[in-house]
Motif scaffolding. Structure first.
Motif, mmCIF file in Angstrom:
data_model
loop_
_atom_site.group_PDB
_atom_site.id
_atom_site.type_symbol
_atom_site.label_atom_id
_atom_site.label_comp_id
_atom_site.label_asym_id
_atom_site.label_seq_id
_atom_site.Cartn_x
_atom_site.Cartn_y
_atom_site.Cartn_z
ATOM 1 N N PHE A 1 10.307 0.787 -1.073
ATOM 2 C CA PHE A 1 9.250 0.315 -1.960
ATOM 3 C C PHE A 1 8.713 1.447 -2.840
ATOM 4 O O PHE A 1 8.319 1.206 -3.987
ATOM 5 N N PHE A 2 8.673 2.673 -2.266
ATOM 6 C CA PHE A 2 8.109 3.810 -2.988
ATOM 7 C C PHE A 2 9.064 4.998 -2.922
ATOM 8 O O PHE A 2 9.830 5.146 -1.967
ATOM 9 N N GLY B 1 5.521 8.764 -3.922
ATOM 10 C CA GLY B 1 4.588 7.669 -3.682
ATOM 11 C C GLY B 1 4.478 6.689 -4.823
ATOM 12 O O GLY B 1 3.566 5.851 -4.850
ATOM 13 N N GLU B 2 5.421 6.771 -5.769
ATOM 14 C CA GLU B 2 5.419 5.859 -6.907
ATOM 15 C C GLU B 2 6.346 4.671 -6.644
ATOM 16 O O GLU B 2 7.365 4.818 -5.958
ATOM 17 N N PRO B 3 6.005 3.495 -7.166
ATOM 18 C CA PRO B 3 6.876 2.331 -6.964
ATOM 19 C C PRO B 3 8.279 2.581 -7.506
ATOM 20 O O PRO B 3 8.440 3.140 -8.589
ATOM 21 N N THR B 4 9.277 2.170 -6.726
ATOM 22 C CA THR B 4 10.657 2.287 -7.186
ATOM 23 C C THR B 4 10.959 1.200 -8.199
ATOM 24 O O THR B 4 10.164 0.270 -8.400
ATOM 25 N N GLU B 5 12.108 1.282 -8.835
ATOM 26 C CA GLU B 5 12.500 0.270 -9.810
ATOM 27 C C GLU B 5 12.596 -1.101 -9.139
ATOM 28 O O GLU B 5 12.226 -2.126 -9.740
ATOM 29 N N ASN C 1 0.832 -1.198 0.000
ATOM 30 C CA ASN C 1 0.000 0.000 0.000
ATOM 31 C C ASN C 1 0.868 1.250 0.000
ATOM 32 O O ASN C 1 1.728 1.422 0.871
ATOM 33 N N ARG C 2 0.640 2.124 -0.975
ATOM 34 C CA ARG C 2 1.510 3.285 -1.147
ATOM 35 C C ARG C 2 1.385 4.286 0.004
ATOM 36 O O ARG C 2 2.310 5.068 0.232
ATOM 37 N N GLN C 3 0.255 4.285 0.741
ATOM 38 C CA GLN C 3 0.145 5.150 1.910
ATOM 39 C C GLN C 3 0.720 4.472 3.158
ATOM 40 O O GLN C 3 1.595 5.018 3.837
ATOM 41 N N LYS C 4 0.216 3.298 3.457
ATOM 42 C CA LYS C 4 0.625 2.599 4.680
ATOM 43 C C LYS C 4 2.108 2.236 4.672
ATOM 44 O O LYS C 4 2.777 2.267 5.704
ATOM 45 N N HIS C 5 2.632 1.906 3.493
ATOM 46 C CA HIS C 5 4.008 1.422 3.414
ATOM 47 C C HIS C 5 4.947 2.408 2.720
ATOM 48 O O HIS C 5 5.961 2.002 2.156
ATOM 49 N N LYS C 6 4.592 3.692 2.788
ATOM 50 C CA LYS C 6 5.372 4.691 2.057
ATOM 51 C C LYS C 6 6.823 4.780 2.523
ATOM 52 O O LYS C 6 7.706 5.152 1.742
ATOM 53 N N ASN C 7 7.090 4.437 3.787
ATOM 54 C CA ASN C 7 8.458 4.497 4.318
ATOM 55 C C ASN C 7 9.129 3.131 4.379
ATOM 56 O O ASN C 7 10.249 3.015 4.875
ATOM 57 N N TYR C 8 8.434 2.104 3.897
ATOM 58 C CA TYR C 8 8.968 0.742 4.003
ATOM 59 C C TYR C 8 9.913 0.422 2.838
ATOM 60 O O TYR C 8 9.891 1.061 1.793
ATOM 61 N N GLY C 9 10.694 -0.621 3.073
ATOM 62 C CA GLY C 9 11.593 -1.123 2.051
ATOM 63 C C GLY C 9 12.394 -2.264 2.625
ATOM 64 O O GLY C 9 12.010 -2.862 3.639
#
Length: 260
Positions: free
Chosen positions: A140-141, A145-149, A24-32
């Protein structure tokens, strides 16, 4: 990826995965993800993993490929006992001389089937040790808020795996329709009772007798569909049981010395 308002409800369980959420681009915006010293620790307690038929030719040199359960699900055998993977050491390192299964390479991502013919949802296991909620080496983003490569490549791999899983289901259905699968087992000698060896594994496998008895037109169908390659790889892979038994014996000996 989904937005918070449209997040689906997940049910069921998937081998290896513990805490799966739709990406989820909001919930997981800082995840990776980050680099860890024990990257395959999540696999240590799994003695087999699901397999897809397109990888049989790559995996047959490393592991037995067998079929399990009522659905005859193909798996790669990586250990003889539940809780023991013979190809991952105590430090969470994979034996780099052997093939890494696609199911393992997909982790921590997975596809969740949606209801009502909706597109599948890409999910991530937040329990994976290398998934972090801050200071990710590969987020992840991006800041927009866009998906990274990295995420795009992961999503592509999940999509390809899902397609190969459907191919595998159809492959198994054709094996069943041709009545090629039979129950098989692996036995080892019993020092206390030499005349009665102990069964250490039971599974479904292609019958050599039934396979060689197939008429020419059926063999041609198997060749044209690509099934012949997968069947041959499966039969070759059964020679890898010797590796599983040898490694099990060596592990038991090492454990005995450690306890002594």
């Amino acid at each position: 990826m989904v937005d918070a308002a449209a997040e689906p409800r997940l049910t069921g369980s998937v081998p290896l995965y513990k805490n799966v959420e739709p990406l989820n681009r909001q919930k997981h915006k800082n995840y990776g993800v980050k680099t860890v010293s024990n990257p395959f620790a999540f696999l240590k307690e799994w003695h087999f993993v699901p397999a897809i038929s397109p990888e049989f030719a790559f995996a047959c040199g490393s592991y037995p490929i067998v079929f399990l359960g009522d659905k005859k699900m193909p798996v790669l055998v990586m250990g003889l006992r539940a809780g023991t993977n013979l190809f991952v050491d105590a430090n969470g390192q994979f034996d780099n001389e052997h093939y890494i299964p696609a199911y393992v390479r997909r982790y921590p991502f997975v596809s969740a089937s949606a209801q009502n013919d909706q597109p599948s949802t890409v999910c991530v296991d937040l329990a994976a040790e290398f998934v972090v909620s801050e200071n990710a080496e590969r987020p992840f983003f991006d800041e927009n808020g866009e998906p990274t490569e990295y995420t795009k490549q992961a999503v592509d791999f999940v999509s390809a795996f899902e397609n190969d899983a459907r191919i595998t289901e159809a492959f198994v259905e054709r094996l069943v329709a041709l009545d090629l699968l039979e129950k098989k087992d692996i036995k080892v000698s019993n020092p206390q009772d030499p005349e009665n060896p102990v069964t250490v594994a039971e599974y479904w496998g292609v019958s050599n007798e039934k396979f060689t008895a197939l008429p020419a037109d059926k063999l041609k169908e198997l060749h044209d569909s690509g099934d012949l390659v997968a069947i041959t790889a499966h039969l070759i892979s059964l020679q890898r049981w010797d590796r599983i038994l040898r490694r099990t014996s060596l592990n038991a000996a090492a454990e005995g010395q450690a306890q002594a």
